[in-house]
Design a protein around this motif. Structure first.
Motif, PDB file in Angstrom:
ATOM      1  N   SER A 271     -12.022   1.449  -0.027  1.00  0.00           N
ATOM      2  CA  SER A 271     -11.325   2.476  -0.819  1.00  0.00           C
ATOM      3  C   SER A 271     -10.518   1.850  -1.962  1.00  0.00           C
ATOM      4  O   SER A 271     -10.017   2.562  -2.828  1.00  0.00           O
ATOM      5  CB  SER A 271     -10.392   3.299   0.074  1.00  0.00           C
ATOM      6  OG  SER A 271      -9.190   2.593   0.363  1.00  0.00           O
ATOM      7  N   VAL A 272     -10.381   0.534  -1.952  1.00  0.00           N
ATOM      8  CA  VAL A 272      -9.610  -0.140  -2.995  1.00  0.00           C
ATOM      9  C   VAL A 272     -10.531  -0.424  -4.179  1.00  0.00           C
ATOM     10  O   VAL A 272     -11.595  -1.020  -4.007  1.00  0.00           O
ATOM     11  CB  VAL A 272      -9.026  -1.477  -2.474  1.00  0.00           C
ATOM     12  CG1 VAL A 272      -8.153  -2.135  -3.541  1.00  0.00           C
ATOM     13  CG2 VAL A 272      -8.233  -1.257  -1.196  1.00  0.00           C
ATOM     14  N   SER A 273     -10.136   0.023  -5.380  1.00  0.00           N
ATOM     15  CA  SER A 273     -10.943  -0.289  -6.572  1.00  0.00           C
ATOM     16  C   SER A 273     -10.297  -1.454  -7.313  1.00  0.00           C
ATOM     17  O   SER A 273      -9.080  -1.451  -7.570  1.00  0.00           O
ATOM     18  CB  SER A 273     -11.057   0.939  -7.482  1.00  0.00           C
ATOM     19  OG  SER A 273      -9.782   1.333  -7.940  1.00  0.00           O
ATOM     20  N   TRP A 274     -11.112  -2.469  -7.633  1.00  0.00           N
ATOM     21  CA  TRP A 274     -10.592  -3.675  -8.285  1.00  0.00           C
ATOM     22  C   TRP A 274     -10.955  -3.666  -9.759  1.00  0.00           C
ATOM     23  O   TRP A 274     -12.098  -3.351 -10.118  1.00  0.00           O
ATOM     24  CB  TRP A 274     -11.152  -4.932  -7.611  1.00  0.00           C
ATOM     25  CG  TRP A 274     -10.553  -5.141  -6.245  1.00  0.00           C
ATOM     26  CD1 TRP A 274     -11.069  -4.726  -5.055  1.00  0.00           C
ATOM     27  CD2 TRP A 274      -9.304  -5.780  -5.955  1.00  0.00           C
ATOM     28  NE1 TRP A 274     -10.215  -5.074  -4.020  1.00  0.00           N
ATOM     29  CE2 TRP A 274      -9.132  -5.724  -4.546  1.00  0.00           C
ATOM     30  CE3 TRP A 274      -8.313  -6.388  -6.721  1.00  0.00           C
ATOM     31  CZ2 TRP A 274      -8.012  -6.261  -3.903  1.00  0.00           C
ATOM     32  CZ3 TRP A 274      -7.204  -6.928  -6.079  1.00  0.00           C
ATOM     33  CH2 TRP A 274      -7.060  -6.853  -4.691  1.00  0.00           C
ATOM     34  N   HIS A 275     -10.005  -4.018 -10.610  1.00  0.00           N
ATOM     35  CA  HIS A 275     -10.181  -4.001 -12.059  1.00  0.00           C
ATOM     36  C   HIS A 275      -9.826  -5.357 -12.631  1.00  0.00           C
ATOM     37  O   HIS A 275      -8.730  -5.864 -12.398  1.00  0.00           O
ATOM     38  CB  HIS A 275      -9.304  -2.906 -12.676  1.00  0.00           C
ATOM     39  CG  HIS A 275      -9.560  -1.560 -12.061  1.00  0.00           C
ATOM     40  ND1 HIS A 275     -10.580  -0.730 -12.478  1.00  0.00           N
ATOM     41  CD2 HIS A 275      -8.962  -0.936 -11.019  1.00  0.00           C
ATOM     42  CE1 HIS A 275     -10.583   0.363 -11.729  1.00  0.00           C
ATOM     43  NE2 HIS A 275      -9.617   0.261 -10.838  1.00  0.00           N
ATOM     44  N   GLU A 276     -10.750  -5.925 -13.412  1.00  0.00           N
ATOM     45  CA  GLU A 276     -10.522  -7.253 -13.974  1.00  0.00           C
ATOM     46  C   GLU A 276      -9.748  -7.149 -15.286  1.00  0.00           C
ATOM     47  O   GLU A 276      -9.938  -6.219 -16.069  1.00  0.00           O
ATOM     48  CB  GLU A 276     -11.864  -7.961 -14.216  1.00  0.00           C
ATOM     49  CG  GLU A 276     -11.676  -9.383 -14.711  1.00  0.00           C
ATOM     50  CD  GLU A 276     -12.981 -10.181 -14.713  1.00  0.00           C
ATOM     51  OE1 GLU A 276     -13.855  -9.913 -13.856  1.00  0.00           O
ATOM     52  OE2 GLU A 276     -13.121 -11.053 -15.593  1.00  0.00           O
ATOM     53  N   ALA A 277      -8.868  -8.135 -15.503  1.00  0.00           N
ATOM     54  CA  ALA A 277      -8.073  -8.157 -16.739  1.00  0.00           C
ATOM     55  C   ALA A 277      -7.996  -9.582 -17.255  1.00  0.00           C
ATOM     56  O   ALA A 277      -8.355 -10.537 -16.555  1.00  0.00           O
ATOM     57  CB  ALA A 277      -6.668  -7.625 -16.461  1.00  0.00           C
TER      58      ALA A 277
END
Ligand SMILES: [Fe+2]
Length: 468
Positions: A271-277
């Motif tokens: 359920s955790v969405s990971w976003h790259e920065a």
């Protein structure tokens, strides 16, 4: 008998170990304490009992936790300080020497000790329910009596906190629940994160598990009205590297930043969405909130982590590691952007905690307008940064002063209407005092100074517990 401490910037001057416990029943006060200020100011920080193994490298994050409690009531103040009597502390006290490697590095642990007992309890002191908790991110909380500072032992909240627990939990103003997490939660170097919610009375409400992309040293996280956000940054825990005699926690320059978003009280896992920065760094989150479909996270941000070496042991350039108030915005489309909000060189950002997770305007911080090369800390000022007005007001205690983390104590209901408390050491006068400032008139300087009976060494985080 303990051996002399080695020469080290964090074992001398402001940070020279104090090694004593005190009770000072009636402290000298200059100025007058506000009549409505009634409660206890707590501060935790490192005060190592013994020097490390001669081949080991001391680190300021490693010293045994010493808790200071400054109790204020009826215009008077008292002081009590106690070490947190962890199992590590008790074993080393009995042995009369250090038994654990720095950061519990197994290479330097005495064969008689269990690595599980490495607990410094030195980072934060967090009131919740009837107790205060000495926190360090590698262990469960260590409970203490808020009045006597007697150590009561590990608190597992009904066996739901089974290992590491952040030094930066968040109290949700909606219901008083404490949200927290632990990284390396399935052993040192593991990517597992355990997420806990503890209700206002200290009963476990929720437990979830997730994995971060790599075993980052996740010092803090963010809580909004609807989400929790886990920042996975480029300081990486690597046990294989540690066993080779290299840093266990090191800056890995090829890493980006990753932000994991989950619903508040969510089930973890997928359920955790990971976003790259873009690569970035922060130890500390000031506040975070929902802005339409975006999530805003305000931090003390830097280009890279101070105090944390590269894998080859070299320390970073100071100019890259100065923290400034920085806004991370995670867009509804998953794009992450970064914006500098203020130019002051700050250390520990705090807020009016009643606005935790809510839209807010004011950040309080210890900082300095005159960064000096080679200095250790040297945050001589307390500042109020108003994000709505774009203003900053500050008061400097002068060159050679070291201000600790400012804690906000409310007076009225409006955000920022209250007092700021900061423990200050004036090195030129060799004097420690608790400064009390009006948070709305910081530039006017302290309305009262509570004088300490001795130098109080440099430390980390502080909290206020109002009188019941
Ligand atoms: Fe911290």
């Amino acid at each position: 008998m303990t051996e002399p401490f080695p020469r080290h910037p964090y074992l001398s001057g402001f940070y020279r170990p104090f090694g004593a416990e005190m009770d000072a029943p009636d402290l000298v006060i200059e100025g007058s304490l506000p009549a409505e200020l009634e409660g206890t100011f707590y501060r935790n920080g490192p005060d190592p009992q013994h020097p490390p193994h001669p081949d080991d490298r001391y680190h300021v994050f490693d010293g045994d936790g010493m808790v200071y409690a400054i109790r204020i009531a009826g215009g008077r103040a008292s002081l009590r300080n106690r070490w947190v009597r962890t199992r590590k502390w008790e074993l080393e006290r009995a042995a009369g020497r250090r038994l654990f490697g720095v950061f519990g590095n197994p290479r330097f642990n005495d064969p008689s000790v269990s690595p599980m007992d490495y607990n410094t309890a030195n980072t934060h002191i967090w009131p919740h329910g009837d107790l205060v908790y000495a926190l360090m991110e590698g262990c469960p909380p260590t409970a203490m009596n808020p009045e006597t500072l007697e150590t009561l032992g590990y608190e597992t909240f009904g066996n739901t906190v089974t290992g590491p627990f952040t030094a930066h939990p968040k109290t949700d103003p909606a219901d008083g629940a404490m949200h927290a997490f632990g990284y390396c939660a399935k052993g040192p170097g593991s990517t597992a994160i355990r997420y806990n919610v503890i209700d206002a009375r200290g009963r476990p409400r929720h437990l979830a598990w997730l994995d971060q992309p790599w075993a980052s040293m996740m010092h803090d996280f963010a809580l909004t009205e609807a989400h929790v956000v886990f920042p996975c940054l480029p300081v990486v825990i690597d046990m294989a590297r540690a066993l080779e005699g290299k840093p266990m926690a090191a800056w890995e320059p090829e890493r980006p930043a990753m932000f994991g978003i989950m619903e508040k009280g969510g089930p973890g896992g997928e359920s955790v969405s990971w976003h790259e920065a873009e690569q970035t760094f922060a130890f500390h989150v000031a506040n975070s909130f929902e802005d339409g479909r975006d999530i805003v996270i305000d931090v003390a941000g830097a280009r890279r982590a101070p105090l944390m070496p590269s894998a080859d042991g070299t320390l970073p350039d100071e100019n890259e590691t100065r923290f400034r108030l920085t806004r991370w915005r995670i867009g509804g489309n998953g794009h992450v952007s970064e914006e500098r909000l203020d130019d002051l060189d700050i250390q520990f950002p705090r807020i009016d905690d009643r606005f935790q997770g809510r839209r807010y305007a004011r950040v309080f911080a210890n900082g300095t307008a005159r960064p000096t090369a080679g200095r250790i800390d040297g945050f001589d000022s307390i500042a109020t940064i108003d994000l709505a007005r774009g203003t900053r007001h500050s008061f400097s205690f002068g060159e050679g002063a070291y201000c600790g983390e400012p804690v906000f104590v409310p007076r009225g209901s409006r955000e920022g209407d209250g007092w700021l408390l900061s423990l200050v050491w004036d090195s030129s006068a060799n004097e420690s005092f608790l400064a009390v400032l009006d948070a709305e008139h910081v530039a006017a300087g302290p309305v009262a100074r509570v004088l300490m009976p001795a130098r109080i060494p440099g430390g980390f985080h502080c909290h206020w517990r109002p009188m019941a």
